[in-house]
Design an enzyme around this catalytic site. Structure first.
Site, PDB file in Angstrom:
ATOM      1  N   ASP A  60       0.869  -1.175   0.000  1.00  0.00           N
ATOM      2  CA  ASP A  60       0.000   0.000   0.000  1.00  0.00           C
ATOM      3  C   ASP A  60       0.906   1.224   0.000  1.00  0.00           C
ATOM      4  O   ASP A  60       2.132   1.116   0.117  1.00  0.00           O
ATOM      5  CB  ASP A  60      -0.904  -0.006   1.236  1.00  0.00           C
ATOM      6  CG  ASP A  60      -1.895   1.164   1.256  1.00  0.00           C
ATOM      7  OD1 ASP A  60      -2.356   1.569   0.175  1.00  0.00           O
ATOM      8  OD2 ASP A  60      -2.175   1.695   2.342  1.00  0.00           O
ATOM      9  N   SER A  61       0.307   2.395  -0.069  1.00  0.00           N
ATOM     10  CA  SER A  61       1.081   3.631   0.007  1.00  0.00           C
ATOM     11  C   SER A  61       1.550   3.913   1.424  1.00  0.00           C
ATOM     12  O   SER A  61       2.521   4.644   1.623  1.00  0.00           O
ATOM     13  CB  SER A  61       0.257   4.816  -0.507  1.00  0.00           C
ATOM     14  OG  SER A  61      -0.896   4.996   0.297  1.00  0.00           O
ATOM     15  N   CYS A 114      -4.373  -1.539  -1.796  1.00  0.00           N
ATOM     16  CA  CYS A 114      -4.512  -0.116  -2.090  1.00  0.00           C
ATOM     17  C   CYS A 114      -5.597   0.026  -3.148  1.00  0.00           C
ATOM     18  O   CYS A 114      -5.452  -0.486  -4.263  1.00  0.00           O
ATOM     19  CB  CYS A 114      -3.186   0.444  -2.600  1.00  0.00           C
ATOM     20  SG  CYS A 114      -3.277   2.144  -3.225  1.00  0.00           S
ATOM     21  N   GLU A 143      -2.136   9.320   8.333  1.00  0.00           N
ATOM     22  CA  GLU A 143      -0.683   9.096   8.312  1.00  0.00           C
ATOM     23  C   GLU A 143       0.045  10.014   9.293  1.00  0.00           C
ATOM     24  O   GLU A 143       1.152   9.704   9.735  1.00  0.00           O
ATOM     25  CB  GLU A 143      -0.140   9.302   6.897  1.00  0.00           C
ATOM     26  CG  GLU A 143      -0.576   8.242   5.894  1.00  0.00           C
ATOM     27  CD  GLU A 143       0.116   6.905   6.097  1.00  0.00           C
ATOM     28  OE1 GLU A 143       1.200   6.883   6.723  1.00  0.00           O
ATOM     29  OE2 GLU A 143      -0.419   5.874   5.634  1.00  0.00           O
ATOM     30  N   CYS A 167     -10.970   2.841   0.511  1.00  0.00           N
ATOM     31  CA  CYS A 167      -9.540   3.066   0.725  1.00  0.00           C
ATOM     32  C   CYS A 167      -9.163   2.260   1.953  1.00  0.00           C
ATOM     33  O   CYS A 167      -9.899   2.274   2.953  1.00  0.00           O
ATOM     34  CB  CYS A 167      -9.236   4.552   0.935  1.00  0.00           C
ATOM     35  SG  CYS A 167      -7.529   4.899   1.430  1.00  0.00           S
ATOM     36  N   HIS A 189      -7.110   2.740   4.188  1.00  0.00           N
ATOM     37  CA  HIS A 189      -6.917   3.548   5.396  1.00  0.00           C
ATOM     38  C   HIS A 189      -8.223   3.709   6.184  1.00  0.00           C
ATOM     39  O   HIS A 189      -8.188   3.873   7.408  1.00  0.00           O
ATOM     40  CB  HIS A 189      -6.410   4.948   5.034  1.00  0.00           C
ATOM     41  CG  HIS A 189      -4.957   5.014   4.679  1.00  0.00           C
ATOM     42  ND1 HIS A 189      -4.471   4.549   3.483  1.00  0.00           N
ATOM     43  CD2 HIS A 189      -3.892   5.507   5.355  1.00  0.00           C
ATOM     44  CE1 HIS A 189      -3.157   4.764   3.442  1.00  0.00           C
ATOM     45  NE2 HIS A 189      -2.789   5.342   4.560  1.00  0.00           N
TER      46      HIS A 189
END
Length: 292
Positions: free
Chosen positions: A19-20, A82, A167, A199, A201
């Site tokens: 993932d990012s 992701c 983040e 997403c 997240h």
């Protein structure tokens, strides 16, 4: 040889997850719950997050770099944890790379349709712009009109503030609460009965989002459906790691950015402090890419 691997895969090889940033840890946790015997290699492209405002060309280039690195580990399968990458790059890299690569969009669409017919999707700007969830929901429902006799509606809402705040560790901030209320309002006005976390997240925000939604709105985490599908596929390929296999190797974590920062932020979600290594991917001139 299955899938055209460059060498015959072994069930003992790990599953690659990327993932990012932190978001893919929600998929990591789903993998640990449903496939506890499997070893995992997790990569977070933290030096280049967020992906949500990147162009399709950038995303595809990043994904290719990560997959080449994953192949060298080696891994037996890659989970693209992701949604932005799944929406913009999955079909292309599935044709280019000689290993199975699974994404989140189709499992998420199927899980949403199992819950309701007025579906809201919250996602990054890039995922929303691609309309990947709307397309998948429409196409999957059309395959079985008897199962889905009533019209299916889908609304997608971009949430650009979420990933940077997550983040940054700002999960309890007033700014995040206000953003969540702002993003949910258009979907609630449409009378949604299902909300998809588009997403990886966003499941980290589930307590907050649950508090802002009517009790009747069902919440869908595509990672759960993705891991369920992966478990079936590993069995069909003969690549399930035996439950009796020794747990003599820890799960591995890698980042393209700051290992210490990732370890610090990941600890509450993993329940332990991971050992994180930095990986240097080839530098890119971002000026060569078109912005979204």
């Amino acid at each position: 040889m299955r899938w055209g691997w460059t060498r015959e895969p072994d069930p003992s090889w790990p599953i690659g997850v990327f993932d990012s940033g932190l978001g893919g840890l929600t998929v990591w946790r789903a993998l640990r719950r449903q496939l506890p015997q499997e070893r995992l290699v997790y990569f977070a492209d933290t030096a280049r997050l967020p992906y949500g405002d990147r162009s399709p060309e950038e995303i595809l280039t990043f994904v290719r770099q990560i997959l080449r690195w994953m192949q060298a580990q080696p891994v037996k399968v890659v989970v693209m944890a992701c949604n932005t990458s799944s929406a913009l790059a999955l079909e292309q890299v599935q044709q280019e790379f000689a290993l199975p690569i699974l994404g989140l969009i189709l499992p998420g669409a199927q899980a949403a349709l199992a819950q309701g017919s007025r579906i809201g999707v919250i996602a990054t700007a890039a995922t929303v712009k691609s309309r990947a969830y709307s397309k998948a929901i429409r196409e999957y429902s059309a395959l079985d009109p008897k199962r889905f006799p009533q019209p299916v509606h889908c609304w997608e809402q971009a949430c650009p503030a979420f990933v940077p705040l997550i983040e940054a560790g700002q999960l309890n901030s007033l700014e995040l609460q206000q953003a969540a209320k702002r993003y949910l309002q258009p979907l609630l006005r449409q009378g949604i009965d299902t909300l998809v976390y588009g997403c990886t997240h966003y499941p980290l925000l589930d307590p907050l989002l649950k508090s802002l939604l009517p009790p009747s709105v069902k919440r869908v985490d595509p990672s759960v459906a993705l891991v369920r599908s992966l478990a079936r596929e590993l069995g069909l390929w003969g690549l399930r790691r035996p439950p009796t296999a020794p747990h003599d190797e820890p799960h591995r974590f890698y980042v393209s950015g700051d290992p210490e920062r990732f370890a610090q932020l990941a600890t509450p979600w993993l329940g332990f402090r991971p050992q994180v290594e930095q990986v240097e991917l080839p530098a890119l001139d971002v000026n060569n890419f078109r912005r979204t």
